[in-house]
Structures are given as C-alpha cells and as structure tokens.
Design a protein around this motif. Structure first.
Motif, short mmCIF file in Angstrom:
data_model
loop_
_atom_site.label_atom_id
_atom_site.label_comp_id
_atom_site.label_asym_id
_atom_site.label_seq_id
_atom_site.Cartn_x
_atom_site.Cartn_y
_atom_site.Cartn_z
N SER A 119 0.81 -1.22 0.00
CA SER A 119 0.00 0.00 0.00
C SER A 119 0.85 1.27 0.00
O SER A 119 0.48 2.28 -0.59
N GLY A 148 2.94 1.22 -5.36
CA GLY A 148 2.11 1.49 -4.21
C GLY A 148 0.78 2.10 -4.57
O GLY A 148 0.50 2.43 -5.72
N ALA A 149 -0.05 2.23 -3.54
CA ALA A 149 -1.34 2.91 -3.62
C ALA A 149 -2.15 2.42 -4.80
O ALA A 149 -2.36 1.23 -4.97
N PHE A 153 -3.00 -1.51 -6.19
CA PHE A 153 -4.35 -2.09 -6.17
C PHE A 153 -4.90 -2.32 -7.57
O PHE A 153 -5.70 -3.21 -7.78
N SER A 156 -2.83 -5.67 -8.52
CA SER A 156 -2.89 -6.79 -7.57
C SER A 156 -4.14 -7.63 -7.81
O SER A 156 -5.19 -7.12 -8.17
#
Length: 197
Positions: A119, A148-149, A153, A156
């Motif tokens: 994250s 990240g962030a 997402f 992923s």
C-alpha cells in the motif's frame, strides 16, 4: 574489466497466492533489455531453507545444513542482487529474512536494488532490507522501484488484477535509475575485489 556483472533477481515471497511474479517478470524484462548486466531469477520457492539454527553465521562457523550451504553457493555466484520485496506488517517477509540470515560471506561487498510493493510501495519493508544489507556489508542503491497505492491495487489480484504494463509509465524512470546504479556499483565492487587478488 570486460566481464558483465551477474545479477540475481531474488523473489522474496513464497506464498501460493503471491503477487511477486508480476513485478519480478516486469523487472527481469527491464534488466534484460540492457547490455551491461546479466540477470537470472532466483526464486525462494526453489530454495526451501530451514529456519536459521546454526551455531553462528557462516562468517564464524561453516553451516551444517546442506540446504543452507547450497543457498550460500547460489548467492555467492552472483555479483549483485535485485530483490522483489513484498511488505508484510511494515517489514520484509519471514522467508526473505531467513534467506538473508543463512549466508553472510556471500552477500558482502556486493550491491543490491529492489522492486518493492504494498500500500505504501513497500517503502517500510525496503528500509528494513537496507538496514539488514548494511549489516551484511552490502551496498544499497539509492534508487528503487515502488509499486504502491493506486498502482498496486490496480495490478494486484486483490484489486483490478490488470497487467503491470498498464502502470509501467510510472515505474520506468525509477527502474532505469535503479538498474543504472546497480550496474555501476556491481562494476565498482568487482573491480575493487579484483584489485585485491
């Protein structure tokens, strides 16, 4: 010195549902497009290691575990490393920490960089890795790749599960810088070691 540095891209997660394969394959592709380093994947799944239980680091006593000795030989055959770092509870995975602990001499005076994710882009885990690397007498690059962030997402399996190529415009500048630094430090440390022989 004409020998190209031999670099291991170490996948630091072994979970069956790991995300690590996406960033590992993407980073491998970036590294293979260069002409100044040779890169091979080293997957910790292929190196099952017992929890470290030797009398001491192999800096002080030979390891008794055949698996640990095999791992030391693998690690020792490379001139530098790219770690694929997933962040677990603000740190690196247990399996990666154990793999680092299973060798000492072999890591020393060699550079590393990383592609980290989570994250917060794996930042906290990478900082832990850098601290461990210093203790192992390794050289960390300044630059690294962070997923990240929203990018994490989006790619992923817990989120959008999109191909990593959809976010690579955000990753390419840091990947180039990290690999440039890794190649420079690998050549510098190889030359320094050669001058001492």
């Amino acid at each position: 010195m004409s020998k190209k540095p031999k670099i291991a891209l170490i996948i630091g997660s072994t979970r069956p549902t790991r995300f690590a394969d996406k960033p590992a394959q993407w980073m491998l592709k970036q590294a293979k497009q260069r002409g100044d380093i040779d890169v091979e994947v080293v997957d910790l799944r292929d190196h099952p290691l017992p929890f470290f239980d030797e009398v001491a680091s192999n800096a002080w006593a030979p390891s008794k575990s055949a698996d640990a000795t095999r791992w030391q030989e693998t690690v020792g055959s490379y001139d530098g490393y790219i770690f694929v770092v997933s962040e677990y509870n603000h740190s690196i995975t247990g399996v990666l920490k154990n793999a680092l602990d299973q060798a000492y001499i072999e890591w020393g005076r060699k550079p590393f960089t990383a592609i980290a994710y989570g994250s917060m882009g794996g930042s906290r885990a990478l900082e832990h890795l850098r601290g461990i690397g210093v203790e192992l007498q390794m050289v960390s690059t300044h630059a690294a790749v962070h997923i990240g962030a929203g990018d994490f997402f989006a790619t992923s399996p817990l989120g959008g599960n999109k191909p990593i190529e959809e976010i690579e415009a955000n990753l390419l500048p840091s990947a180039k810088t990290a690999l440039d630094e890794l190649a420079w430090w690998a050549k510098a440390t190889m030359a320094a070691k050669a001058s001492q022989q």
